[in-house]
Design an enzyme around this catalytic site. Structure first.
Site, mmCIF file in Angstrom:
data_model
loop_
_atom_site.group_PDB
_atom_site.id
_atom_site.type_symbol
_atom_site.label_atom_id
_atom_site.label_comp_id
_atom_site.label_asym_id
_atom_site.label_seq_id
_atom_site.Cartn_x
_atom_site.Cartn_y
_atom_site.Cartn_z
ATOM 1 N N SER A 22 -9.631 -0.637 7.190
ATOM 2 C CA SER A 22 -9.276 -0.642 5.541
ATOM 3 C C SER A 22 -8.447 -1.551 5.103
ATOM 4 O O SER A 22 -8.093 -1.718 4.095
ATOM 5 C CB SER A 22 -8.172 0.786 5.757
ATOM 6 N N SER A 26 -9.751 1.799 2.996
ATOM 7 C CA SER A 26 -8.813 2.334 2.057
ATOM 8 C C SER A 26 -7.780 1.806 1.131
ATOM 9 O O SER A 26 -7.317 2.343 0.369
ATOM 10 C CB SER A 26 -8.107 3.603 2.679
ATOM 11 N N LYS A 33 0.815 -1.269 0.052
ATOM 12 C CA LYS A 33 -0.125 0.289 -0.124
ATOM 13 C C LYS A 33 0.861 1.258 -0.062
ATOM 14 O O LYS A 33 2.111 1.249 0.683
ATOM 15 C CB LYS A 33 -1.061 -0.008 1.314
#
Ligand code: GLN
Length: 485
Positions: A178, A154, A79
């Protein structure tokens, strides 16, 4: 079988047995990316060349008889809020568009040490704020099961990339859901470890008392494999726990005899989609068949967790994001005449709408006149939520809930209705407030979109979660489905 369709642990075994080369594995995923990425848009940065060089290097070691252990050359996606040395770390924000990380996050150094190959950086909601990845300043990642739907957020890029088999493993971060929510929306396994289990060194801070790096895999064993690699004590994170990491792979058994699982009565109300409820109820039946004892439990303060989370996380975000001031690093406005104007314009132009909303909300609840009414009260409520869970874990090994009240939704469906977007996190935020570990595993499909089952465990009992999740997974077929993209 095609390489990209295989699980990380299967590929690792083949590499180990010299049935396949690391270079072939890495090449297969690069090819897969070139086929589907145009439609999916999960990545913000890919370094194919470096990955292939690394693959050749590992192949040489293997050929010379070296035992690599750990990841054996399996590719991993990261990420874009977790630092990888010499790669961009944009947090999907214009603020950090040109920022290149000068060091490796702890989790990244562990992956490298254990012979994982880092393929690149994955899309996300700006600074981790959002539940659909629509808040990225750069692109909109699609859900591989239906390109008209969001992948969740997210860590939407990480979940979509693993689900579509662009990469077998990925890291995300979970402040309020997330990792778990996008895992549920994309039909993969996602774990948020206990607060302190995994070092936050090199993870761009959002809510420092809530953030944890989490793992994505196409099945429970893959998720356990990556979690074992990144867990452990790190002196550079003062909240890192010096508690031994068990062998998670060993906990993967089908037998649930003696396991007591609680189902909180408070969780099956509200806006829970009917089909989601029935998927969860069916899953409970499977767990029972495998030997678990299922009983109702109660978490009375959980109804306050959404409000509590958005006060605490925004307060922490407003403080953490103060460092992006246009002076030290990141975006700087072109036309400021005074220092104050430099701050204001750099932040107004560099941050997106949702990030600014959180900064304003956070600054407000921390301000002199409102601190007691909002922030201090939120801390007290957080304590009550923690105590609720403590009581439950005296009696139960795990607690079950849906991961999300709905399946993946349409683009623009909730982005204009902030409360609707925030309420998606209803089942995931209490876990971060309490600092507990939780895993999401696929437990069915509604209209060809995956449903996620959330299993919540006691502190540092990730092994219990892997055991229960594995037992469920091995009795069902969901993990065998691959989206047709
Ligand atoms: N969706 C939640 C939020 O917007 C959770 C985000 C996260 O876990 N990073 O804050």
């Amino acid at each position: 079988m095609e390489i990209y369709k295989m699980k990380a642990h299967e590929l690792r075994d083949m590499i180990k047995n010299k049935e396949i080369k690391v270079e072939e594995v890495v090449g297969a995923f690069i090819e897969r990316i070139s086929k589907v990425e145009g439609k999916l848009e999960a990545w913000l940065y890919i370094d194919e060349e470096k990955a292939l060089v690394k693959a050749k290097e590992l192949d040489k070691k293997i050929a010379s008889g070296e035992e690599l252990e750990g990841l054996w050359g399996i590719p991993v996606g990261i990420k874009d809020n977790i630092s990888v040395k010499n790669m961009k770390n944009t947090c999907a924000s214009k603020m950090l568009e040109n920022y290149i990380a000068p060091y490796d996050a702890y989790v990244v150094s562990k992956i490298k040490e254990k012979h994982g190959i880092i393929l690149g950086k994955l899309n996300m909601d700006e600074f981790g704020m959002g539940s659909s990845t629509e808040n990225s300043a750069f692109k909109k990642t699609k859900n591989p099961w239906d390109l008209r739907k969001v992948p969740g957020g997210s860590s939407g890029g990480s979940a979509a990339a693993v689900a579509s088999r662009e990469v077998p493993l990925a890291l995300g971060s979970d402040t309020g859901g997330s990792v778990r929510q996008p895992a549920a929306f994309c039909g993969v396994v996602g774990l948020k470890p206990t607060y302190g289990r995994v070092s936050r060194y090199g993870l761009t801070a959002f809510g420092s008392t809530l953030d944890q790096v989490g793992t994505f895999g196409a099945d429970v064993e893959d998720c356990a494999l990556l979690t074992e690699v990144i867990s452990g004590f790190d002196r550079r994170d003062s909240t890192s726990a010096n508690i031994p990491v068990p062998n998670y792979i060993q906990s993967l058994s089908k037998n649930l005899k003696g396991k007591k699982i609680g189902v909180p009565k408070e969780l099956f109300c509200g806006n829970l989609q009917e089909e989601v409820t029935s998927a969860i109820r069916e899953a409970l039946g499977v767990l029972q068949d495998n030997g678990a004892e299922i009983r109702e439990c109660s978490l009375p303060f959980i109804e306050y967790s959404l409000a509590d989370y958005y006060i605490i996380s925004s307060a922490e975000a407003s403080s953490n994001l103060a460092r992006f001031d246009g002076v030290r690093y990141g975006f700087r406005t072109k036309d400021a005449k005074t220092l104050e104007e430099l701050y204001i314009k750099s932040r107004s132009e560099g941050f997106g709408e949702e990030v600014k909303r959180r900064i304003m909300l956070g600054t407000y609840v921390l301000s002199k006149g409102y601190y007691d009414a909002y922030y201090r009260k939120a801390l007290k409520v957080r304590q009550l939520i923690k105590e609720d869970f403590k009581k439950v874990f005296k009696e139960f090994h795990a607690v079950i809930s849906p991961t999300s009240p709905t399946i993946a939704f349409d683009f623009n469906e909730k982005s204009k209705d902030i409360m609707a977007m925030y309420s998606v996190d209803i089942y995931t935020v209490p876990i971060n407030l309490a600092g507990l570990p939780a895993i999401s595993v696929p437990c069915g499909f509604v209209k060809n979109l995956p449903v996620g089952l959330q299993i919540i465990g006691d502190y540092f009992k990730e092994d219990n979660l892997f055991n229960i999740a594995y037992s469920y997974e091995q009795s069902t077929q969901w993990h065998k489905k691959i989206p047709n993209i």
